[in-house]
Design a protein around this motif. Structure first.
Motif, PDB file in Angstrom:
ATOM      1  N   ASP A 119      31.309 -44.187  11.515  1.00 21.75           N
ATOM      2  CA  ASP A 119      31.765 -45.504  11.076  1.00 21.75           C
ATOM      3  C   ASP A 119      31.203 -45.677   9.668  1.00 21.75           C
ATOM      4  OD1 ASP A 119      32.133 -48.205  10.481  1.00 21.75           O
ATOM      5  OD2 ASP A 119      31.870 -48.820  12.559  1.00 21.75           O
ATOM      6  N   ASP A 120      32.025 -45.348   8.676  1.00 20.25           N
ATOM      7  CA  ASP A 120      31.535 -45.373   7.306  1.00 20.25           C
ATOM      8  C   ASP A 120      31.266 -46.792   6.816  1.00 20.25           C
ATOM      9  OD1 ASP A 120      33.651 -42.591   6.680  1.00 20.25           O
ATOM     10  OD2 ASP A 120      31.465 -42.573   6.691  1.00 20.25           O
ATOM     11  N   ALA A 121      31.958 -47.760   7.355  1.00 18.46           N
ATOM     12  CA  ALA A 121      31.715 -49.146   6.947  1.00 18.46           C
ATOM     13  C   ALA A 121      30.307 -49.579   7.345  1.00 18.46           C
ATOM     14  CB  ALA A 121      32.749 -50.066   7.576  1.00 18.46           C
ATOM     15  N   LYS A 122      29.879 -49.154   8.529  1.00 17.47           N
ATOM     16  CA  LYS A 122      28.542 -49.499   9.007  1.00 17.47           C
ATOM     17  C   LYS A 122      27.515 -48.441   8.627  1.00 17.47           C
ATOM     18  CE  LYS A 122      30.160 -52.111  13.021  1.00 17.47           C
ATOM     19  NZ  LYS A 122      30.130 -52.217  14.501  1.00 17.47           N
ATOM     20  N   LYS A 123      27.999 -47.290   8.142  1.00 19.52           N
ATOM     21  CA  LYS A 123      27.133 -46.156   7.823  1.00 19.52           C
ATOM     22  C   LYS A 123      26.336 -45.736   9.052  1.00 19.52           C
ATOM     23  CE  LYS A 123      26.684 -46.820   2.830  1.00 19.52           C
ATOM     24  NZ  LYS A 123      27.551 -47.999   2.709  1.00 19.52           N
ATOM     25  N   THR A 124      27.031 -45.640  10.162  1.00 24.35           N
ATOM     26  CA  THR A 124      26.424 -45.120  11.378  1.00 24.35           C
ATOM     27  C   THR A 124      27.240 -43.940  11.879  1.00 24.35           C
ATOM     28  OG1 THR A 124      27.628 -46.689  12.756  1.00 24.35           O
ATOM     29  CG2 THR A 124      25.410 -47.309  12.073  1.00 24.35           C
ATOM     30  N   TYR A 125      26.524 -42.979  12.443  1.00 26.99           N
ATOM     31  CA  TYR A 125      27.148 -41.722  12.831  1.00 26.99           C
ATOM     32  C   TYR A 125      26.578 -41.357  14.192  1.00 26.99           C
ATOM     33  CZ  TYR A 125      28.053 -42.237   7.982  1.00 26.99           C
ATOM     34  OH  TYR A 125      28.442 -42.764   6.790  1.00 26.99           O
ATOM     35  N   ASP A 126      27.438 -41.309  15.197  1.00 32.00           N
ATOM     36  CA  ASP A 126      26.990 -41.207  16.578  1.00 32.00           C
ATOM     37  C   ASP A 126      27.319 -39.863  17.207  1.00 32.00           C
ATOM     38  OD1 ASP A 126      27.713 -44.671  17.526  1.00 32.00           O
ATOM     39  OD2 ASP A 126      26.178 -43.788  16.239  1.00 32.00           O
ATOM     40  N   LEU A 127      26.545 -39.542  18.210  1.00 34.87           N
ATOM     41  CA  LEU A 127      26.815 -38.368  19.028  1.00 34.87           C
ATOM     42  C   LEU A 127      26.746 -38.801  20.486  1.00 34.87           C
ATOM     43  CD1 LEU A 127      27.314 -35.264  18.975  1.00 34.87           C
ATOM     44  CD2 LEU A 127      24.846 -35.002  19.381  1.00 34.87           C
ATOM     45  N   GLN A 128      27.899 -38.846  21.127  1.00 33.66           N
ATOM     46  CA  GLN A 128      27.966 -39.162  22.548  1.00 33.66           C
ATOM     47  C   GLN A 128      27.785 -37.872  23.325  1.00 33.66           C
ATOM     48  OE1 GLN A 128      28.282 -42.168  24.206  1.00 33.66           O
ATOM     49  NE2 GLN A 128      27.963 -40.957  26.056  1.00 33.66           N
ATOM     50  N   MET A 129      26.794 -37.845  24.196  1.00 30.30           N
ATOM     51  CA  MET A 129      26.483 -36.631  24.945  1.00 30.30           C
ATOM     52  C   MET A 129      26.647 -36.914  26.433  1.00 30.30           C
ATOM     53  SD  MET A 129      23.145 -35.279  22.810  1.00 30.30           S
ATOM     54  CE  MET A 129      22.090 -36.588  23.436  1.00 30.30           C
ATOM     55  N   ASN A 130      27.609 -36.254  27.054  1.00 32.46           N
ATOM     56  CA  ASN A 130      27.876 -36.423  28.477  1.00 32.46           C
ATOM     57  C   ASN A 130      27.570 -35.135  29.232  1.00 32.46           C
ATOM     58  OD1 ASN A 130      28.880 -39.036  27.937  1.00 32.46           O
ATOM     59  ND2 ASN A 130      30.940 -38.236  27.600  1.00 32.46           N
ATOM     60  N   ASN A 131      27.412 -35.279  30.529  1.00 36.00           N
ATOM     61  CA  ASN A 131      27.148 -34.127  31.387  1.00 36.00           C
ATOM     62  C   ASN A 131      26.019 -33.266  30.816  1.00 36.00           C
ATOM     63  OD1 ASN A 131      27.415 -32.309  33.518  1.00 36.00           O
ATOM     64  ND2 ASN A 131      29.097 -31.194  32.555  1.00 36.00           N
ATOM     65  N   LEU A 132      24.936 -33.901  30.507  1.00 32.72           N
ATOM     66  CA  LEU A 132      23.820 -33.195  29.877  1.00 32.72           C
ATOM     67  C   LEU A 132      23.213 -32.158  30.804  1.00 32.72           C
ATOM     68  CD1 LEU A 132      22.318 -36.241  28.002  1.00 32.72           C
ATOM     69  CD2 LEU A 132      22.889 -34.055  26.934  1.00 32.72           C
ATOM     70  N   LYS A 133      22.737 -31.091  30.189  1.00 30.11           N
ATOM     71  CA  LYS A 133      22.132 -29.984  30.911  1.00 30.11           C
ATOM     72  C   LYS A 133      20.698 -29.777  30.419  1.00 30.11           C
ATOM     73  CE  LYS A 133      26.627 -27.658  31.073  1.00 30.11           C
ATOM     74  NZ  LYS A 133      27.381 -26.419  30.758  1.00 30.11           N
ATOM     75  N   PRO A 134      19.850 -29.183  31.242  1.00 34.96           N
ATOM     76  CA  PRO A 134      18.470 -28.938  30.791  1.00 34.96           C
ATOM     77  C   PRO A 134      18.398 -28.155  29.482  1.00 34.96           C
ATOM     78  CG  PRO A 134      18.622 -28.657  33.154  1.00 34.96           C
ATOM     79  CD  PRO A 134      20.034 -28.853  32.663  1.00 34.96           C
ATOM     80  N   GLU A 135      19.351 -27.278  29.267  1.00 32.09           N
ATOM     81  CA  GLU A 135      19.329 -26.489  28.029  1.00 32.09           C
ATOM     82  C   GLU A 135      19.697 -27.306  26.796  1.00 32.09           C
ATOM     83  OE1 GLU A 135      20.917 -25.746  30.893  1.00 32.09           O
ATOM     84  OE2 GLU A 135      22.884 -24.816  30.503  1.00 32.09           O
ATOM     85  N   ASP A 136      20.097 -28.550  26.992  1.00 37.65           N
ATOM     86  CA  ASP A 136      20.331 -29.450  25.855  1.00 37.65           C
ATOM     87  C   ASP A 136      19.036 -30.084  25.360  1.00 37.65           C
ATOM     88  OD1 ASP A 136      23.297 -30.538  27.536  1.00 37.65           O
ATOM     89  OD2 ASP A 136      23.186 -29.173  25.817  1.00 37.65           O
ATOM     90  N   THR A 137      17.950 -29.859  26.064  1.00 36.64           N
ATOM     91  CA  THR A 137      16.666 -30.415  25.670  1.00 36.64           C
ATOM     92  C   THR A 137      16.263 -29.878  24.305  1.00 36.64           C
ATOM     93  OG1 THR A 137      15.910 -30.702  27.946  1.00 36.64           O
ATOM     94  CG2 THR A 137      14.211 -30.524  26.244  1.00 36.64           C
ATOM     95  N   ALA A 138      15.969 -30.789  23.377  1.00 33.73           N
ATOM     96  CA  ALA A 138      15.638 -30.406  22.007  1.00 33.73           C
ATOM     97  C   ALA A 138      15.324 -31.665  21.208  1.00 33.73           C
ATOM     98  CB  ALA A 138      16.800 -29.667  21.355  1.00 33.73           C
ATOM     99  N   ILE A 139      14.880 -31.457  19.993  1.00 34.64           N
ATOM    100  CA  ILE A 139      14.826 -32.550  19.023  1.00 34.64           C
ATOM    101  C   ILE A 139      16.149 -32.522  18.265  1.00 34.64           C
ATOM    102  CG2 ILE A 139      13.674 -33.523  17.014  1.00 34.64           C
ATOM    103  CD1 ILE A 139      11.107 -32.177  17.949  1.00 34.64           C
ATOM    104  N   TYR A 140      16.794 -33.668  18.194  1.00 33.42           N
ATOM    105  CA  TYR A 140      18.093 -33.776  17.549  1.00 33.42           C
ATOM    106  C   TYR A 140      17.920 -34.459  16.192  1.00 33.42           C
ATOM    107  CZ  TYR A 140      20.535 -32.219  21.710  1.00 33.42           C
ATOM    108  OH  TYR A 140      21.002 -31.456  22.757  1.00 33.42           O
ATOM    109  N   TYR A 141      18.547 -33.861  15.187  1.00 33.87           N
ATOM    110  CA  TYR A 141      18.456 -34.347  13.822  1.00 33.87           C
ATOM    111  C   TYR A 141      19.857 -34.642  13.280  1.00 33.87           C
ATOM    112  CZ  TYR A 141      13.845 -32.068  13.907  1.00 33.87           C
ATOM    113  OH  TYR A 141      12.568 -31.669  14.216  1.00 33.87           O
TER     114      TYR A 141
END
Length: 122
Positions: free
Chosen positions: A72-94
């Protein structure tokens, strides 16, 4: 200067969902490509998802069909929707952004947020 601040990380059970958000502020003329990366200790930081200024997206094979990146460039927000998460998704997200910082130049600079921890329990 440009600041990127991530939020939305946390602890979730496998199969659950989280929504990460990256808020950009500062000296921004335009944000070109924006991406979400993740890193676990001892491994290289990897691209999870990217989105161009035109809205084109790309995803790591491991998250296709589960994660969705949006902007959303007007709000300058950038999202990541993460569904069906798995243990291997464990990490620090940048979040990372390629930013045009001067309206009178084509010079762009890349900026990183401080990261947000995502932990998925089995």
């Amino acid at each position: 200067q440009v600041q990127l601040v991530e939020s939305g990380g946390g602890l979730v059970q496998a199969g659950g969902s989280l929504r990460l958000s990256c808020a950009a502020s500062g000296r921004i003329v335009k944000i070109n490509t924006m991406g979400w990366y993740r890193q676990v200790p001892g491994k290289q930081r990897e691209l999870v998802a990217g989105i161009s200024s035109g809205g084109g997206t790309n995803y790591a094979d491991s998250v296709k069909g589960r994660f969705t990146i949006s902007r959303d460039d007007a709000k300058k927000t950038y999202d990541l929707q993460m569904n069906n998460l798995k243990p291997e998704d464990t990490a620090i997200y940048y979040c990372n952004a390629d930013v045009l910082v001067n309206a009178h130049s084509d010079y762009t600079a890349r900026f990183w947020g401080q990261g947000t921890q995502v932990t998925v329990s089995s």
